[in-house]
Write an enzyme that holds these catalytic residues in place. Structure first.
Site, mmCIF file in Angstrom:
data_model
loop_
_atom_site.group_PDB
_atom_site.id
_atom_site.type_symbol
_atom_site.label_atom_id
_atom_site.label_comp_id
_atom_site.label_asym_id
_atom_site.label_seq_id
_atom_site.Cartn_x
_atom_site.Cartn_y
_atom_site.Cartn_z
ATOM 1 N N GLY A 87 29.069 -52.050 -2.161
ATOM 2 C CA GLY A 87 28.275 -53.146 -1.417
ATOM 3 C C GLY A 87 29.123 -53.907 -0.390
ATOM 4 N N VAL A 97 30.327 -60.756 -1.159
ATOM 5 C CA VAL A 97 30.927 -60.390 -1.977
ATOM 6 C C VAL A 97 31.763 -59.389 -1.070
ATOM 7 C CG1 VAL A 97 31.451 -59.506 -4.085
ATOM 8 C CG2 VAL A 97 29.628 -61.848 -4.067
ATOM 9 N N GLY A 98 31.118 -58.227 -1.031
ATOM 10 C CA GLY A 98 31.773 -56.898 -0.536
ATOM 11 C C GLY A 98 32.277 -57.303 0.935
ATOM 12 N N SER A 144 28.427 -61.458 -13.459
ATOM 13 C CA SER A 144 28.377 -63.204 -12.930
ATOM 14 C C SER A 144 28.527 -64.176 -13.609
ATOM 15 C CB SER A 144 26.649 -62.732 -12.587
ATOM 16 O OG SER A 144 25.727 -64.133 -12.926
ATOM 17 N N SER A 145 28.612 -65.749 -14.110
ATOM 18 C CA SER A 145 28.371 -66.108 -15.053
ATOM 19 C C SER A 145 26.985 -66.640 -16.000
ATOM 20 C CB SER A 145 28.955 -67.931 -14.910
ATOM 21 O OG SER A 145 28.175 -67.849 -13.671
ATOM 22 N N CYS A 146 26.264 -66.485 -15.127
ATOM 23 C CA CYS A 146 24.688 -66.086 -15.748
ATOM 24 C C CYS A 146 24.756 -64.405 -17.165
ATOM 25 C CB CYS A 146 23.223 -65.750 -14.687
ATOM 26 S SG CYS A 146 23.253 -63.961 -14.485
ATOM 27 N N TYR A 188 18.479 -59.822 -14.449
ATOM 28 C CA TYR A 188 19.792 -60.097 -14.177
ATOM 29 C C TYR A 188 21.093 -60.060 -15.056
ATOM 30 C CZ TYR A 188 23.167 -60.867 -10.466
ATOM 31 O OH TYR A 188 24.850 -61.204 -9.749
ATOM 32 N N LYS A 241 24.052 -57.923 -15.921
ATOM 33 C CA LYS A 241 25.324 -57.652 -15.886
ATOM 34 C C LYS A 241 26.068 -57.394 -17.218
ATOM 35 C CE LYS A 241 25.619 -57.482 -11.367
ATOM 36 N NZ LYS A 241 27.053 -56.354 -11.066
ATOM 37 N N ASN A 267 28.877 -68.938 -9.085
ATOM 38 C CA ASN A 267 27.845 -69.926 -8.414
ATOM 39 C C ASN A 267 29.130 -69.215 -7.400
ATOM 40 O OD1 ASN A 267 26.435 -70.153 -10.595
ATOM 41 N ND2 ASN A 267 24.712 -71.329 -9.201
ATOM 42 N N LEU A 268 28.812 -68.405 -6.699
ATOM 43 C CA LEU A 268 29.316 -68.395 -5.127
ATOM 44 C C LEU A 268 28.539 -68.773 -3.859
ATOM 45 C CD1 LEU A 268 30.286 -65.023 -6.158
ATOM 46 C CD2 LEU A 268 31.724 -66.338 -5.942
ATOM 47 N N HIS A 280 20.559 -68.537 -2.860
ATOM 48 C CA HIS A 280 21.018 -69.368 -3.978
ATOM 49 C C HIS A 280 20.903 -71.107 -3.298
ATOM 50 C CE1 HIS A 280 22.054 -65.405 -5.693
ATOM 51 N NE2 HIS A 280 22.464 -66.232 -6.807
ATOM 52 N N ARG A 290 26.746 -77.518 -11.716
ATOM 53 C CA ARG A 290 26.776 -76.017 -10.795
ATOM 54 C C ARG A 290 28.144 -76.046 -10.145
ATOM 55 N NH1 ARG A 290 22.452 -75.206 -13.279
ATOM 56 N NH2 ARG A 290 21.273 -74.107 -12.926
ATOM 57 N N ASP A 304 14.767 -75.485 -13.294
ATOM 58 C CA ASP A 304 15.850 -76.012 -12.938
ATOM 59 C C ASP A 304 17.341 -74.576 -13.373
ATOM 60 O OD1 ASP A 304 15.964 -78.695 -12.328
ATOM 61 O OD2 ASP A 304 15.993 -79.472 -14.428
HETATM 62 P P1 GDP Z 1 20.887 -70.763 -10.831
HETATM 63 O O1 GDP Z 1 22.361 -71.243 -10.659
HETATM 64 O O2 GDP Z 1 20.646 -69.027 -11.310
HETATM 65 O O3 GDP Z 1 19.725 -71.508 -11.563
HETATM 66 O O4 GDP Z 1 20.601 -69.985 -9.140
HETATM 67 P P2 GDP Z 1 20.545 -71.140 -7.815
HETATM 68 O O5 GDP Z 1 21.337 -71.232 -6.792
HETATM 69 O O6 GDP Z 1 19.014 -70.504 -7.345
HETATM 70 O O7 GDP Z 1 20.329 -72.184 -8.150
HETATM 71 C C1 GDP Z 1 20.405 -73.693 -8.596
HETATM 72 C C2 GDP Z 1 19.949 -74.677 -8.872
HETATM 73 O O8 GDP Z 1 19.633 -75.419 -7.807
HETATM 74 C C3 GDP Z 1 18.458 -74.867 -10.238
HETATM 75 O O9 GDP Z 1 18.575 -75.625 -10.651
HETATM 76 C C4 GDP Z 1 17.276 -74.983 -8.935
HETATM 77 O O10 GDP Z 1 16.424 -75.618 -9.066
HETATM 78 C C5 GDP Z 1 18.060 -75.848 -7.846
HETATM 79 N N1 GDP Z 1 17.809 -75.828 -6.408
HETATM 80 C C6 GDP Z 1 17.596 -77.057 -5.257
HETATM 81 N N2 GDP Z 1 16.573 -76.417 -4.272
HETATM 82 C C7 GDP Z 1 16.764 -75.451 -4.285
HETATM 83 C C8 GDP Z 1 16.708 -74.331 -2.855
HETATM 84 O O11 GDP Z 1 15.923 -74.732 -2.691
HETATM 85 N N3 GDP Z 1 17.017 -73.270 -3.701
HETATM 86 C C9 GDP Z 1 17.654 -72.631 -5.153
HETATM 87 N N4 GDP Z 1 17.960 -70.740 -4.764
HETATM 88 N N5 GDP Z 1 17.923 -74.188 -5.547
HETATM 89 C C10 GDP Z 1 17.758 -75.042 -5.793
#
Ligand code: GDP
Length: 319
Positions: free
Chosen positions: A17, A22-23, A114-116, A143, A147, A172-173, A186, A216, A276
């Site tokens: 990757g 990351v890679g 991942s932390s998920c 996912y 993982k 989260n990266l 993300h 986050r 959310d």
């Molecule tokens: P998560 O950490 O797996 O939930 O991944 P994300 O990074 O996609 O989202 C993190 C948080 O940011 C969630 O609560 C989303 O609803 C919020 N968020 C706000 N605006 C955005 C956007 O434009 N894109 C994404 N991906 N998330 C958003």
């Protein structure tokens, strides 16, 4: 500092990757190490979701170290709406790479997750011991299960075969090379794009998904690469290790910080019809700190750098 358990000097290292965020950060960081050879393959050259080409590649290139940074990744919407792909592809990659590495006589495998993987209601900050103690967050269940399987594979290959696999679970990266697509990205990359575009267009507001209240933790990918290299040379346990900064912020605060860095003065317009996800995702990084590691890149500086990368690579006329 912890004691060295493995010496990378002269080793043949396969970064699976290597084109991803990351890679590519790990490849950059390996540039500082006296490794013997860097081994890479694009997904067009070797499809890691297929066992036969994966095993043939390992048999042919004979890596001594494998870093599993190949994955199907995406933000909350991509994860939520394409759960089958996220589960299937990540499961296959993990199973094929682990088995191929074991059969191919690889000395060390690093699994990146991942932390998920932690339950939605895990006590915060989330310790490694929270794994498999409760139901997962539904928006990224596919996912997360892949993982979890990846890290359990490493653990069980260690137990049954004495195979030296270690697993790192980053929070989260963000950083250079991230996916800046507004739908599948993300939050960090999405908001950098949206705030930039709102500024350029002179728009009065910028759309932010959800309520802005989820919290986050954000780790710059170069810090992850650094932690990966440290773990590669100093950690040999069967337990996975969280990689984070130990601090989180709300999505509202993140959006405000991005606006400040980019110099956008409009409003934030929250869209609660979008999910959310996890209410909070903060890692307990005690185990990692025990290895003597600290992140170096402050969030504001990291955002400014990611924004510069975005402008250079992703905006019209860039190149
Ligand atoms: P998560 O950490 O797996 O939930 O991944 P994300 O990074 O996609 O989202 C993190 C948080 O940011 C969630 O609560 C989303 O609803 C919020 N968020 C706000 N605006 C955005 C956007 O434009 N894109 C994404 N991906 N998330 C958003």
């Amino acid at each position: 500092m912890s004691e060295q358990v493995y010496d990378l000097a002269g080793k043949r290292v396969w970064v699976a990757g290597h084109r991803g965020m990351v890679g590519s950060a790990i490849v950059r960081r390996l540039g500082d190490e006296p490794i013997g050879e860097l081994i890479t393959a694009t997904s067009a050259e070797v499809d890691l979701t297929r066992q036969e080409p994966t095993e043939a590649f390992v048999a042919r290139t004979r890596p001594e170290v494998v870093v599993m940074a190949a994955a199907r990744v995406g933000g909350i919407e991509a994860n939520r709406t394409r759960q089958a792909e996220f589960l299937y592809e990540n499961l296959m990659i993990a199973a094929n790479v682990t088995e191929a590495a074991y059969r191919g006589g690889v000395e060390r495998l690093v699994v990146l997750g991942s932390s998920c993987i932690y339950p939605r209601e895990a006590p915060q900050p989330m310790a490694e011991s929270s794994l498999l103690t409760g139901p997962l967050e539904p928006t990224n269940e596919g996912y997360a299960i892949a993982k979890i399987a990846a890290l359990e594979l490493g653990k069980m290959y260690r137990r049954q075969y004495g195979f030296d696999a270690i697993s790192l679970m980053p929070t989260n990266l963000y950083g250079p090379g991230d996916n800046y697509d507004p739908v599948s990205s993300h939050v960090m990359a999405a908001l950098i794009r949206k705030v930039h575009e709102a500024k350029v267009a002179g728009a009065p507001s910028v759309p932010v998904w959800g309520t802005g209240t989820p919290r986050r933790e954000f780790l710059h990918v170069d810090d992850l690469a650094d932690a990966t290299l440290l773990a590669l040379s100093t950690y040999a346990g069967e337990e996975h290790v969280n990689v984070g900064v130990g601090e989180d912020i709300s999505i509202r605060e993140l959006a405000e910080l991005i606006c400040e860095v980019i110099g956008y003065e409009g409003e934030l317009e929250f869209d609660p019809s979008k999910p959310d996800g996890m209410p909070r995702k903060l890692l307990d990084v005690t185990r990692l700190r025990g290895l003597g590691w600290e992140p170096r890149i402050a969030l504001r500086d990291g955002i400014a750098e990611a924004y510069r990368w975005f402008v250079e690579h992703e905006t019209v006329g860039a190149g």
